[in-house]
Each structure stands twice: as C-alpha cells, then as structure tokens.
Design a protein around this motif. Structure first.
Motif, PDB file in Angstrom:
ATOM      1  N   SER A   5       0.830  -1.218   0.000  1.00 34.56           N
ATOM      2  CA  SER A   5       0.000   0.000   0.000  1.00 34.56           C
ATOM      3  C   SER A   5       0.859   1.260   0.000  1.00 34.56           C
ATOM      4  N   PHE A   6       0.324   2.295  -0.636  1.00 41.04           N
ATOM      5  CA  PHE A   6       0.975   3.593  -0.732  1.00 41.04           C
ATOM      6  C   PHE A   6      -0.061   4.676  -0.424  1.00 41.04           C
ATOM      7  N   ILE A   7       0.420   5.869  -0.141  1.00 37.21           N
ATOM      8  CA  ILE A   7      -0.470   7.018   0.038  1.00 37.21           C
ATOM      9  C   ILE A   7      -0.567   7.686  -1.324  1.00 37.21           C
ATOM     10  N   LYS A   8      -1.747   7.633  -1.921  1.00 36.46           N
ATOM     11  CA  LYS A   8      -1.858   7.986  -3.334  1.00 36.46           C
ATOM     12  C   LYS A   8      -1.808   9.476  -3.650  1.00 36.46           C
ATOM     13  N   ASP A   9      -1.850  10.332  -2.629  1.00 37.92           N
ATOM     14  CA  ASP A   9      -1.780  11.764  -2.947  1.00 37.92           C
ATOM     15  C   ASP A   9      -0.393  12.347  -2.690  1.00 37.92           C
ATOM     16  N   VAL A  10       0.616  11.480  -2.522  1.00 35.52           N
ATOM     17  CA  VAL A  10       2.001  11.951  -2.399  1.00 35.52           C
ATOM     18  C   VAL A  10       2.872  11.181  -3.377  1.00 35.52           C
ATOM     19  N   ALA A  20      -6.979  10.450  -8.017  1.00 35.15           N
ATOM     20  CA  ALA A  20      -7.987   9.399  -8.186  1.00 35.15           C
ATOM     21  C   ALA A  20      -7.487   8.228  -9.029  1.00 35.15           C
ATOM     22  N   GLN A  21      -6.463   8.459  -9.851  1.00 30.66           N
ATOM     23  CA  GLN A  21      -6.029   7.414 -10.771  1.00 30.66           C
ATOM     24  C   GLN A  21      -4.532   7.509 -11.041  1.00 30.66           C
ATOM     25  N   ALA A  22      -3.916   6.339 -11.173  1.00 34.51           N
ATOM     26  CA  ALA A  22      -2.498   6.255 -11.510  1.00 34.51           C
ATOM     27  C   ALA A  22      -2.267   6.723 -12.940  1.00 34.51           C
ATOM     28  N   ALA A  23      -1.030   7.004 -13.244  1.00 39.69           N
ATOM     29  CA  ALA A  23      -0.643   7.381 -14.601  1.00 39.69           C
ATOM     30  C   ALA A  23      -0.798   6.180 -15.533  1.00 39.69           C
ATOM     31  N   SER A  24      -0.648   6.434 -16.803  1.00 42.07           N
ATOM     32  CA  SER A  24      -0.761   5.362 -17.804  1.00 42.07           C
ATOM     33  C   SER A  24       0.436   4.413 -17.699  1.00 42.07           C
ATOM     34  N   VAL A  25       0.294   3.255 -18.288  1.00 45.14           N
ATOM     35  CA  VAL A  25       1.374   2.265 -18.305  1.00 45.14           C
ATOM     36  C   VAL A  25       2.628   2.865 -18.925  1.00 45.14           C
ATOM     37  N   ASP A  26       2.470   3.602 -20.023  1.00 48.94           N
ATOM     38  CA  ASP A  26       3.630   4.204 -20.683  1.00 48.94           C
ATOM     39  C   ASP A  26       4.354   5.181 -19.763  1.00 48.94           C
ATOM     40  N   GLU A  27       3.604   5.992 -19.034  1.00 48.76           N
ATOM     41  CA  GLU A  27       4.226   6.953 -18.107  1.00 48.76           C
ATOM     42  C   GLU A  27       4.915   6.229 -16.954  1.00 48.76           C
ATOM     43  N   LEU A  28       4.324   5.150 -16.475  1.00 49.62           N
ATOM     44  CA  LEU A  28       4.952   4.375 -15.397  1.00 49.62           C
ATOM     45  C   LEU A  28       6.241   3.721 -15.893  1.00 49.62           C
ATOM     46  N   LYS A  29       6.242   3.251 -17.131  1.00 49.04           N
ATOM     47  CA  LYS A  29       7.461   2.673 -17.696  1.00 49.04           C
ATOM     48  C   LYS A  29       8.549   3.739 -17.832  1.00 49.04           C
ATOM     49  N   LYS A  30       8.168   4.961 -18.188  1.00 43.24           N
ATOM     50  CA  LYS A  30       9.131   6.065 -18.262  1.00 43.24           C
ATOM     51  C   LYS A  30       9.726   6.348 -16.887  1.00 43.24           C
ATOM     52  N   VAL A  46      -2.744  -1.106 -15.081  1.00 42.93           N
ATOM     53  CA  VAL A  46      -3.293  -0.070 -14.212  1.00 42.93           C
ATOM     54  C   VAL A  46      -4.801  -0.239 -14.163  1.00 42.93           C
ATOM     55  N   ASP A  47      -5.333  -0.314 -12.951  1.00 40.72           N
ATOM     56  CA  ASP A  47      -6.777  -0.393 -12.741  1.00 40.72           C
ATOM     57  C   ASP A  47      -7.129   0.657 -11.695  1.00 40.72           C
ATOM     58  N   GLY A  48      -7.446   1.865 -12.167  1.00 42.34           N
ATOM     59  CA  GLY A  48      -7.738   2.971 -11.249  1.00 42.34           C
ATOM     60  C   GLY A  48      -6.488   3.362 -10.485  1.00 42.34           C
TER      61      GLY A  48
END
Length: 148
Positions: A5-10, A20-30, A46-48
């Motif tokens: 678990s992580f704190i999603k607003d930091v 409310a939502q994680a970045a796209s797969v491409d951005e996470l890979k970057k 990524v699911d939400g």
C-alpha cells in the motif's frame, strides 16, 4: 512480495496521473526508466489507483525497487508485485515515512539503539529513487534491507 500500500496523494507527479487514478502504463514505464530500472519483459497493468506488475526481475532488490518506483507516484494506492527474481534474496521490510522522520531515526528504529549510522545502508538500498539522504518526505515508502 505481494500487495503493498501507498499514500496515493504523495509522490512523483507523472503526466496523466491524479489523486484518483495512476498514470498510464507508458508513463509508469518512463518512471522506471528514469531510475535505471528496466521495464523490458514486465507486464504493467493499471486499474484505477492499483498497479499490478508481473514478469521477472534480475534480483529481489530490483523487484522491490520497481515496486517502490511505481508506488511512490501520485495516484497509486497499491502495487501488486507478482514479479519473480532471477537471484532471490531475503526481502527487505517496507517503511512509510512519517512527519519528523529522517534516515538516522529510521535506522535506529529498525536496526536498534545506537545503530543510526546504518542510515547509509537505507540510503543505498533506495538509490536511485533517493538522491540525497535528507530528501525524504512523509508518505514515501522506503526499503529497509536486513543487515548482513
């Protein structure tokens, strides 16, 4: 390693991410690439606000760093690490930084009184995500490796 678990607003702000939502797969890979962590052969979904990563990492340490690089971004509440490691090793403990923490204090809490100088072990275990021992923030999740 399982679900962390992580704190999603930091964390690191990536393009397209929100609280409310994680970045796209491409951005996470970057983001992985930015830290010198290979996304080759990894499957990231990524699911939400949940990220799932599968595949094979070179080591347990690399698998943990991949999880932290993905999770310490805005919009990610959890990372389901289903990675296998080519070179298995004992898993590190994970610690969420609290207000007023510093690496010395964290080392004393995890390694025992008088062990604050071991803060360098924690710093090294979290490179390249950490660039300076004084640059940690509340809500950030760190690896606390076992002492040899």
């Amino acid at each position: 390693m399982g679900l962390l678990s992580f704190i999603k607003d930091v964390g690191e702000k990536l393009f397209g991410a929100s609280e409310a939502q994680a970045a796209s797969v491409d951005e996470l890979k970057k983001e992985l690439d930015k830290h010198g962590l290979s996304a080759d052969g990894l499957n990231i979904q990524v699911d939400g606000d949940k990220v799932t990563v599968t595949g094979e990492a070179a080591s347990t340490e690399e698998a943990e760093k991949i999880t932290l690089a993905l999770g310490n971004t805005v919009g990610v509440a959890s990372v389901d690490n289903q990675l296998t490691a080519k070179q298995a090793a004992p898993e590190a403990q994970m610690y969420t930084v609290k207000k007023g923490d510093n690496l010395w204090k964290i080392a004393e809490a995890h390694y025992g009184a008088g062990q604050g100088a071991k803060h360098t072990v924690i710093f090294e275990a979290n490179k390249p995500m950490l660039t300076h021992p004084d640059k940690i923030y509340p809500g950030q999740v760190l690896r606390i490796p076992p002492l040899n």
